[in-house]
Design an enzyme around this catalytic site. Sequence first.
Site, PDB file in Angstrom:
ATOM      1  N   SER A 201      49.984  80.576 -37.082  1.00  0.00           N
ATOM      2  CA  SER A 201      50.022  79.606 -36.403  1.00  0.00           C
ATOM      3  C   SER A 201      50.117  79.982 -34.941  1.00  0.00           C
ATOM      4  O   SER A 201      50.161  80.208 -34.261  1.00  0.00           O
ATOM      5  CB  SER A 201      51.266  78.446 -36.662  1.00  0.00           C
ATOM      6  N   GLU A 332      44.803  75.153 -45.267  1.00  0.00           N
ATOM      7  CA  GLU A 332      45.295  74.939 -43.839  1.00  0.00           C
ATOM      8  C   GLU A 332      45.754  73.445 -43.623  1.00  0.00           C
ATOM      9  O   GLU A 332      46.375  72.734 -44.084  1.00  0.00           O
ATOM     10  CB  GLU A 332      44.329  75.589 -43.017  1.00  0.00           C
ATOM     11  N   HIS A 452      48.711  75.035 -44.525  1.00  0.00           N
ATOM     12  CA  HIS A 452      49.629  76.031 -43.367  1.00  0.00           C
ATOM     13  C   HIS A 452      50.832  76.085 -44.163  1.00  0.00           C
ATOM     14  O   HIS A 452      51.712  75.044 -44.131  1.00  0.00           O
ATOM     15  CB  HIS A 452      49.616  75.181 -42.254  1.00  0.00           C
TER      16      HIS A 452
END
Length: 555
Positions: A201, A332, A452
């Site tokens: 990220s 995500e 995510h």
Amino acid sequence: MKCVAVLLLTVLAAVRANDPVVRTAQGQLRGSVLRTVDGRDIFSFRGVPFAKPPVGDLRFKAPVPVESWDGIRNATEDGFACPQRWGSFGTRSEDCLFLNVYTTKLDVTTPRPVVVFFHPGGYFSVSGNSIWAGPNYLLDEDIVVVTANYRLGALGFLSLRDANLPGNYAMKDQVQVLRWVQENIAAFGGDAGSVTLAGYSAGAFSVILHMVSPMSQGLFHRAMAMSGSPLVEMVAGRPEDQARKQATLLNCTAEPVEEMVNCLRQKEARDFIGTFLSFREFANDPMLVFGPVVEPDLGDGTERFLTADPQELLLAGNFTKVPLMIGHTTMEFHWKGLQILQNSNWTEEMNSDFERIAPISFLYERGTEKSRRITAGLRKYYLKDQPITNASATGLGQLYSDSIIIFPVHRAAKLISAKNTAPVYFYKFSYAGRYSYVYDPLDSQRTYGVVHHDDLLYLFYNPTGSFKLFTPQDEEFPTMKKMIKIWSNFMKEGNPTPERTSLLSNVTWEPYTADNLKYLDIGSTLSMKEGLYSERIATWERLFPLPHTTNVKKG
Ligand SMILES: *[C@@H]1O[C@H](CO)[C@@H](O)[C@H](O)[C@H]1NC(C)=O
Ligand SMILES: *[C@@H]1O[C@H](CO)[C@@H](O)[C@H](O)[C@H]1NC(C)=O
Ligand SMILES: *[C@@H]1O[C@H](CO)[C@@H](O)[C@H](O)[C@H]1NC(C)=O
Ligand SMILES: *[C@@H]1O[C@H](CO)[C@@H](O)[C@H](O)[C@H]1NC(C)=O
Ligand SMILES: *[C@@H]1O[C@H](CO)[C@@H](O)[C@H](O)[C@H]1NC(C)=O
Ligand SMILES: *[C@@H]1O[C@H](CO)[C@@H](O)[C@H](O)[C@H]1NC(C)=O
């Protein structure tokens, strides 16, 4: 009773006698011993300072290398996490420039490949501490692992894009980590000539930025960018506006600038954190408030971390050419759509004010004609030009995912593979285990999907989020072992599948190019596929066309 006490003392003494000691260029460090899942001893050096505490006059400055010390310094516990709004990543202090090193053998004849991991957290949260990024899986391979903190939020990035506040302090912290590795990793059995830069990220944004940064050249040899790429608006609006807003919130005058910066240096770190929520503009958005900026040339030889827009640098082929592994998870930030739908005020606000909100939530330029065209295109494709209701859950979820992570990742893969001299390996992580970072709000026993951070569960042991250490009895164990094998193969050889093995389903991970769009689907089995989310990606390519010619300002 006495017997137990004596036994305990003996055990403690034994452990202490085995505590590893390493001599770095700055002084000696005493580590401690952790254990891998397969039962190897991990010599762990935690809380190792790599720069002077960035406090007082050093706040808003590039990091200054740490001074040497006499005697043996304890490196037996995690250092402070950088100041941030929420807890659980370690005790927080502005004195937070620490790294951890993990290795299973100190006196090696053949130095081992090194991986440096930069943590996620939107440039405002998380840390590299062992309580969040535990080495217990990776160290079953013969590699040396380094995790590091870097400054966060305004303290890491506040910028007027001038000599007063150039910005990118946090990125220079990361460069300092890479320099520390070059200087010191041999003492831990690591090979300074074989450094893989890995990040998740915001950490993945960082990895790609190091590829285009003149400061990071020569400091790494392979790159892994997981679920993130810097080809979005990394700062919400103009950095100068955010800096002045921060000053005002802290009762500092915005003019003259010297006075403003002076005033900001007097404030406590917790004062900055106290204003965190004032930077939200809608719901929990934007996700990125303070981040890396293109740095001005001050004309005095000051090193610049980022010299031009990263997309222009990638297009021009002006980046460090190394093997790259890049990819994302299936869903995500899909859950952020649901978060909006579960709050009637947010749903109503997004409905009535989509044109203002879309660039905030989906991280693109604001207030221009181009911005309005993009907003209209996204609304048409993802929401079918309909009002937002529960029927929009899929579209809104995909819009959050595609804007913040998935499209920027695809675009980075495309631009890098076009000019790289080494392979680009693309993946989608789709394995659904029993644990996740997000559970279904209507059924707390059910994971929301593969979101995510979920793939990180199979690379690092994270005891803080009520995640367990996977053992052979757990159904997730084989996936963890596959991930570790693929990732460590890449760290060792720059190739994730150098040979066909049953553990990896006999798969050969073929490199991605803009013509073949090949990717590895990492599910309960591994398989090569082509053309991931092609219609969604094509929509973004249409709304964000690449320039036909590039004109990168050199320097
Ligand atoms: C370092 O750790 C050792 C062993 O736990 C302890 O005896 C010593 O006091 C510590 N030193 C410092 C400076 O904290
Ligand atoms: C700024 O001023 C406000 C209003 O007087 C006060 O509540 C707040 O504590 C001050 N903040 C700082 C960081 O000085
Ligand atoms: C980018 O181009 C400049 C000017 O030609 C060069 O000095 C620099 O090394 C290049 N950066 C990378 C990362 O290749
Ligand atoms: C929506 O806003 C109203 C008025 O400000 C407030 O009373 C209500 O609690 C809010 N609802 C939610 C779900 O936040
Ligand atoms: C969506 O459904 C949930 C219940 O499942 C409800 O609480 C919520 O108000 C609905 N949202 C909208 C925008 O209709
Ligand atoms: C991999 O290939 C070997 C040899 O061809 C075969 O015996 C084995 O079953 C294969 N394993 C998998 C998981 O496909």
